[in-house]
Design an enzyme around this catalytic site. Structure first.
Site, PDB file in Angstrom:
ATOM      1  N   ASP A  28       0.852  -1.205   0.041  1.00 54.49           N
ATOM      2  CA  ASP A  28       0.092   0.149   0.100  1.00 54.49           C
ATOM      3  C   ASP A  28       0.916   1.328  -0.147  1.00 54.49           C
ATOM      4  OD1 ASP A  28      -3.184   0.541   1.100  1.00 54.49           O
ATOM      5  OD2 ASP A  28      -1.881   2.159   1.136  1.00 54.49           O
ATOM      6  N   ASN A  87     -12.808  -3.047   3.002  1.00 54.50           N
ATOM      7  CA  ASN A  87     -13.637  -1.772   3.318  1.00 54.50           C
ATOM      8  C   ASN A  87     -14.660  -1.927   2.132  1.00 54.50           C
ATOM      9  OD1 ASN A  87     -11.994  -0.943   5.271  1.00 54.50           O
ATOM     10  ND2 ASN A  87     -10.638   0.230   3.900  1.00 54.50           N
ATOM     11  N   SER A  95     -11.859   3.560  -0.671  1.00 58.05           N
ATOM     12  CA  SER A  95     -11.512   4.961  -1.572  1.00 58.05           C
ATOM     13  C   SER A  95     -11.404   4.288  -3.046  1.00 58.05           C
ATOM     14  CB  SER A  95     -10.381   5.545  -1.022  1.00 58.05           C
ATOM     15  OG  SER A  95      -9.315   4.564  -0.819  1.00 58.05           O
ATOM     16  N   VAL A  96     -10.932   3.155  -3.298  1.00 59.78           N
ATOM     17  CA  VAL A  96     -10.741   2.643  -4.567  1.00 59.78           C
ATOM     18  C   VAL A  96     -11.893   1.536  -4.898  1.00 59.78           C
ATOM     19  CG1 VAL A  96      -9.197   1.434  -6.226  1.00 59.78           C
ATOM     20  CG2 VAL A  96      -8.156   2.975  -4.315  1.00 59.78           C
ATOM     21  N   HIS A 100     -10.489  -5.137  -3.131  1.00 61.45           N
ATOM     22  CA  HIS A 100      -9.109  -5.432  -2.437  1.00 61.45           C
ATOM     23  C   HIS A 100      -9.134  -5.897  -1.230  1.00 61.45           C
ATOM     24  CE1 HIS A 100      -9.995  -0.977  -2.223  1.00 61.45           C
ATOM     25  NE2 HIS A 100      -9.095  -1.248  -1.207  1.00 61.45           N
ATOM     26  N   ILE A 101      -8.264  -6.662  -0.873  1.00 58.91           N
ATOM     27  CA  ILE A 101      -8.085  -7.249   0.527  1.00 58.91           C
ATOM     28  C   ILE A 101      -6.766  -6.312   1.235  1.00 58.91           C
ATOM     29  CG2 ILE A 101      -7.420  -8.920   2.117  1.00 58.91           C
ATOM     30  CD1 ILE A 101      -8.941 -10.851   0.607  1.00 58.91           C
ATOM     31  N   HIS A 102      -6.974  -5.847   2.387  1.00 58.97           N
ATOM     32  CA  HIS A 102      -5.805  -5.169   2.998  1.00 58.97           C
ATOM     33  C   HIS A 102      -5.390  -6.320   3.900  1.00 58.97           C
ATOM     34  CE1 HIS A 102      -6.908  -0.835   2.167  1.00 58.97           C
ATOM     35  NE2 HIS A 102      -8.092  -1.225   2.143  1.00 58.97           N
TER      36      HIS A 102
HETATM   37  P1  DGP Z   1      -9.547   1.373   0.434  1.00 61.75           P
HETATM   38  O1  DGP Z   1      -9.841   2.592   1.235  1.00 61.75           O
HETATM   39  O2  DGP Z   1     -10.108   0.172   1.381  1.00 61.75           O
HETATM   40  O3  DGP Z   1     -10.243   1.579  -0.803  1.00 61.75           O
HETATM   41  O4  DGP Z   1      -8.149   1.450   0.211  1.00 61.75           O
HETATM   42  C1  DGP Z   1      -7.488   1.718  -0.963  1.00 61.75           C
HETATM   43  C2  DGP Z   1      -6.021   1.803  -0.637  1.00 61.75           C
HETATM   44  O5  DGP Z   1      -5.140   1.812  -1.926  1.00 61.75           O
HETATM   45  C3  DGP Z   1      -5.394   2.894   0.318  1.00 61.75           C
HETATM   46  O6  DGP Z   1      -4.944   2.157   1.417  1.00 61.75           O
HETATM   47  C4  DGP Z   1      -4.312   3.757  -0.229  1.00 61.75           C
HETATM   48  C5  DGP Z   1      -3.999   2.610  -1.405  1.00 61.75           C
HETATM   49  N1  DGP Z   1      -3.710   3.229  -2.670  1.00 61.75           N
HETATM   50  C6  DGP Z   1      -4.214   4.158  -3.443  1.00 61.75           C
HETATM   51  N2  DGP Z   1      -3.489   4.544  -4.729  1.00 61.75           N
HETATM   52  C7  DGP Z   1      -2.311   3.857  -4.656  1.00 61.75           C
HETATM   53  C8  DGP Z   1      -1.381   3.660  -5.395  1.00 61.75           C
HETATM   54  O7  DGP Z   1      -1.313   4.343  -6.461  1.00 61.75           O
HETATM   55  N3  DGP Z   1      -0.399   2.605  -5.195  1.00 61.75           N
HETATM   56  C9  DGP Z   1      -0.487   1.985  -4.153  1.00 61.75           C
HETATM   57  N4  DGP Z   1       0.297   0.822  -4.044  1.00 61.75           N
HETATM   58  N5  DGP Z   1      -1.691   1.908  -3.238  1.00 61.75           N
HETATM   59  C10 DGP Z   1      -2.675   2.846  -3.419  1.00 61.75           C
END
Ligand code: DGP
Length: 114
Positions: A28, A87, A95-96, A100-102
């Site tokens: 991340d 999320n 936010s995306v 995806h799994i964190h």
């Molecule tokens: P969420 O809030 O659950 O949708 O998590 C989205 C995550 O994506 C957030 O923790 C930050 C990460 N993220 C956003 N843009 C980028 C990127 O360009 N590269 C990487 N590696 N992570 C990103």
């Protein structure tokens, strides 16, 4: 195209730890723990609440890959441990819009989450 599709397509860089036919795992960009990895299906499913029965195998695969990445990073033990977070939507802090799994690890995480 989501930011994650661009990482999958190598249009923007990512610190990639795993890739196979169905998913990719990369660190991340804004880590919330010493280890913070995202496991992302190559198929764009916007969020887990919109997954379909046909996605069942992919969803299970993401969890298995999370465990494998945790093993490779040395945190897949009961002594160490990790947390998996998905999320979903506004109140879930998504936010995306690409499922995806964190995978979070490397410090004592708090419970309950905020
Ligand atoms: P969420 O809030 O659950 O949708 O998590 C989205 C995550 O994506 C957030 O923790 C930050 C990460 N993220 C956003 N843009 C980028 C990127 O360009 N590269 C990487 N590696 N992570 C990103």
């Amino acid at each position: 195209m989501t930011i994650f599709e661009k990482i999958i397509a190598r249009e923007i860089p990512g610190d990639i730890l795993h890739e196979d036919n169905d998913c990719i795992a990369f660190r991340d960009i804004d880590p919330q723990a010493p280890i913070h990895v995202l496991i992302v299906p190559k198929k764009v499913i916007p969020r887990v609440g919109e997954a379909e029965i046909s996605d069942q195998q992919t969803l299970g695969h993401l969890l298995l890959v999370a465990g494998k990445v945790a093993s490779e990073l040395g945190v897949n033990s009961s002594d160490e441990g990790f947390r998996i977070v998905i999320n979903n939507g506004k109140n879930g802090c998504e936010s995306v819009p690409h499922l995806h799994i964190h995978l979070l690890a490397g410090k004592q995480l708090k419970w309950p989450p905020g």
